[in-house]
Scaffold this active site. Structure first.
Site, PDB file in Angstrom:
ATOM      1  N   CYS A  67       0.805  -1.238   0.000  1.00  0.00           N
ATOM      2  CA  CYS A  67       0.000   0.000   0.000  1.00  0.00           C
ATOM      3  C   CYS A  67       0.829   1.274   0.000  1.00  0.00           C
ATOM      4  O   CYS A  67       0.715   2.092  -0.917  1.00  0.00           O
ATOM      5  CB  CYS A  67      -0.918   0.014   1.216  1.00  0.00           C
TER       6      CYS A  67
HETATM    7  C1  UGA Z   1      -0.907   0.683   5.612  1.00  0.00           C
HETATM    8  C2  UGA Z   1      -1.604   1.676   6.543  1.00  0.00           C
HETATM    9  O1  UGA Z   1      -1.000   1.643   7.831  1.00  0.00           O
HETATM   10  C3  UGA Z   1      -3.094   1.343   6.670  1.00  0.00           C
HETATM   11  O2  UGA Z   1      -3.738   2.342   7.444  1.00  0.00           O
HETATM   12  C4  UGA Z   1      -3.700   1.305   5.271  1.00  0.00           C
HETATM   13  O3  UGA Z   1      -5.084   0.995   5.327  1.00  0.00           O
HETATM   14  C5  UGA Z   1      -2.985   0.276   4.442  1.00  0.00           C
HETATM   15  O4  UGA Z   1      -1.594   0.642   4.358  1.00  0.00           O
HETATM   16  C6  UGA Z   1      -3.623   0.249   3.081  1.00  0.00           C
HETATM   17  O5  UGA Z   1      -3.592   1.257   2.373  1.00  0.00           O
HETATM   18  O6  UGA Z   1      -4.280  -0.757   2.755  1.00  0.00           O
HETATM   19  P1  UGA Z   1       0.205  -1.716   5.974  1.00  0.00           P
HETATM   20  O7  UGA Z   1       0.804  -1.533   4.611  1.00  0.00           O
HETATM   21  O8  UGA Z   1      -0.435  -3.017   6.298  1.00  0.00           O
HETATM   22  O9  UGA Z   1      -0.927  -0.584   6.232  1.00  0.00           O
HETATM   23  O10 UGA Z   1       1.416  -1.509   6.951  1.00  0.00           O
HETATM   24  P2  UGA Z   1       1.869  -0.657   8.230  1.00  0.00           P
HETATM   25  O11 UGA Z   1       1.613  -1.449   9.446  1.00  0.00           O
HETATM   26  O12 UGA Z   1       1.372   0.733   8.168  1.00  0.00           O
HETATM   27  O13 UGA Z   1       3.453  -0.669   7.975  1.00  0.00           O
HETATM   28  C7  UGA Z   1       4.010  -0.152   6.786  1.00  0.00           C
HETATM   29  C8  UGA Z   1       5.505  -0.295   6.727  1.00  0.00           C
HETATM   30  O14 UGA Z   1       6.132   0.647   7.593  1.00  0.00           O
HETATM   31  C9  UGA Z   1       6.080  -1.654   7.120  1.00  0.00           C
HETATM   32  O15 UGA Z   1       7.045  -2.016   6.155  1.00  0.00           O
HETATM   33  C10 UGA Z   1       6.730  -1.421   8.477  1.00  0.00           C
HETATM   34  O16 UGA Z   1       7.814  -2.266   8.711  1.00  0.00           O
HETATM   35  C11 UGA Z   1       7.161   0.027   8.355  1.00  0.00           C
HETATM   36  N1  UGA Z   1       7.281   0.766   9.641  1.00  0.00           N
HETATM   37  C12 UGA Z   1       6.223   0.886  10.459  1.00  0.00           C
HETATM   38  C13 UGA Z   1       8.487   1.371   9.995  1.00  0.00           C
HETATM   39  O17 UGA Z   1       9.491   1.275   9.258  1.00  0.00           O
HETATM   40  N2  UGA Z   1       8.578   2.087  11.170  1.00  0.00           N
HETATM   41  C14 UGA Z   1       7.516   2.210  11.986  1.00  0.00           C
HETATM   42  O18 UGA Z   1       7.640   2.873  13.050  1.00  0.00           O
HETATM   43  C15 UGA Z   1       6.315   1.596  11.642  1.00  0.00           C
END
Ligand code: UGA
Length: 427
Positions: free
Chosen positions: A264
């Site tokens: 996403c």
């Molecule tokens: C993301 C959004 O958080 C959701 O709200 C949204 O609905 C979704 O995309 C979508 O558009 O369908 P998601 O891709 O499942 O959700 O993942 P996240 O949990 O947001 O994490 C995204 C990335 O950021 C991961 O690779 C994670 O490792 C990284 N991350 C997260 C960091 O590098 N640092 C952080 O502090 C948190």
């Protein structure tokens, strides 16, 4: 209410099962036979926390269909949750959306009852009214907002906690241009107590992109601060903990490290950047957000070179392939970028992931042919002294890192405490 869900991926399946839990009846529609068969036997076709239990518990309250027109004919609302992938230029592929819309339109043609179509797939502003609506009207011979309802209702579900996020969201944003559709959607979500915001359709499409872009920006900001802290010998996690205690900032998405991947955030940031350019605006912040993220994998490999200046012929372990822990998804995973760089420099890679190996092999066949996969993480540690951590799976907290060189992109505490040489990316 009776609801059809078109596209039973992470979003469609979690939304549908969530709606079943709220008391609605759901018909899933998918063109993929494996997905249909999995749902028929109450099994999610991918790993998603809590979904399997919920599917088992609610057996009989949902069905699965191959035929979209039949599903529309026997329901009151149809959610479109098909994939809308974007390429490197941010251009969105709307073919799945077009196909779903024209089939729904054909079903509407013969339908006596009022039916509401809700776009949940992430689509560039203007798509629901300028693309979906036109296809629906052309194929049905009916008028949107009069003969049938049309709305936009983005999802804010994180993979891995999608069902939980559906049932207790921070907000529900209903994009409706007419009273009747608005009331139908408010009725649908009446058992969820979170704030509900009603906006017009195009505003809602933009809310989704702006939200994901902000989340990506927060992480890239943490990483940029993290990169400077690393140079200054400061622990950026402590810095960002201090920063995140300000309630206007908040502690979420402030963990510096390898950055964001997945199905996403990368695609949505690219599409928003493209929207800026197409409209004569310069996406100054977002281009930097994207660039900072892309650099992190490169920085990690540079750090590794402090210990192994020439990677040619060296065996390097990679722990973690998925874009985050708790999922089996490897789409736009940073681990891939790292492995690609290691291979390009002539290293032999041995990789482990508790859930993502199968998907990694089918998504990245070129790389997978060259590298070795370990069944258990201990095998990686047995076979090499030099290891990179790309995903913070909880089981990596249990390993014995003594005597090893660890270059960590995600901060596994046990490795930090016990490795012979430990190098954190931003700490
Ligand atoms: C993301 C959004 O958080 C959701 O709200 C949204 O609905 C979704 O995309 C979508 O558009 O369908 P998601 O891709 O499942 O959700 O993942 P996240 O949990 O947001 O994490 C995204 C990335 O950021 C991961 O690779 C994670 O490792 C990284 N991350 C997260 C960091 O590098 N640092 C952080 O502090 C948190």
């Amino acid at each position: 209410m009776k609801i059809s869900i078109v596209g039973a991926g992470h979003v469609g399946l979690a939304t549908g099962i969530g709606l079943v839990i709220l008391g609605h009846e759901v018909i899933f529609v998918d063109i993929n036979d494996n997905v249909v068969k999995a749902i028929e036997s109450a099994k999610p076709p991918f790993h998603e926390e809590g979904l399997e239990d919920a599917m088992e518990r609610h057996r009989g309250k949902y069905l699965v269909e191959r035929n979209l027109q039949n599903a529309v004919a026997s329901s009151e609302i149809t959610f479109i949750t098909v994939d809308t992938p974007s390429d490197d230029s941010g251009s969105v592929d709307l073919r799945n959306l077009a196909e779903a819309s024209s089939q729904i339109g054909r079903a509407l043609k013969n339908l006596e009852r009022y039916h509401t179509i809700v776009v949940k797939s992430t689509v560039p502003p203007g798509t629901t009214e300028g693309f979906v609506k036109i296809i629906l009207e052309n194929t049905s011979g009916k008028k949107a907002f009069i003969d049938f309802g049309l709305a936009m209702n983005p999802e804010f579900l994180r993979e891995g906690s999608a069902l939980r996020d559906f049932l207790s969201p921070d907000r529900i944003v209903i994009g409706a241009n007419d009273e009747r559709t608005r009331e139908i959607l408010e009725q649908l979500y009446r058992n969820i107590s979170s704030p509900k915001l009603v906006v017009d359709i195009e505003t809602d499409e933009m809310i989704k992109y702006a939200s994901n872009a902000f989340l990506a920006m927060k992480i890239s900001f943490a990483n940029e601060i993290g990169n400077l802290c690393k140079k200054l010998g400061i622990d950026s996690w402590k810095v960002l903990e201090g920063v995140g205690l300000d309630h206007r900032i908040g502690p979420y998405l402030l963990k510096s490290g390898l950055g964001w991947g997945g199905p996403c955030l990368p695609k949505d940031v690219r599409t928003l950047i493209r929207q800026f350019k197409q409209n004569g605006e310069e996406p100054l912040i977002l281009e930097a957000v994207y660039k900072v993220n892309k650099e992190q994998a490169y920085k990690l490999v540079q750090l590794l070179k402090k210990y192994v200046s020439n990677l040619k012929g060296r065996k390097i372990g990679v722990l973690g392939l998925t874009y985050k822990p708790g999922v089996d998804d490897v789409k736009e995973s940073i681990a891939y970028d790292i492995i690609k760089k290691l291979i390009d420099e002539g290293a032999h890679v041995i990789a482990h992931d508790p859930l993502g190996v199968q998907k990694f092999k089918s998504m990245y066949p070129d790389v997978s042919k060259i590298i070795e996969f370990a069944e258990v993480p201990e095998d990686v540690l047995k076979k090499t002294e030099i290891i990179v951590i790309a995903t913070e799976w909880p089981q990596y907290e249990e390993l014995d890192y003594s005597g090893k060189i660890i270059v960590d992109g995600r901060r596994v505490k046990k490795a930090e405490k016990t490795a012979a040489h430990y190098e954190g990316l931003c700490w």
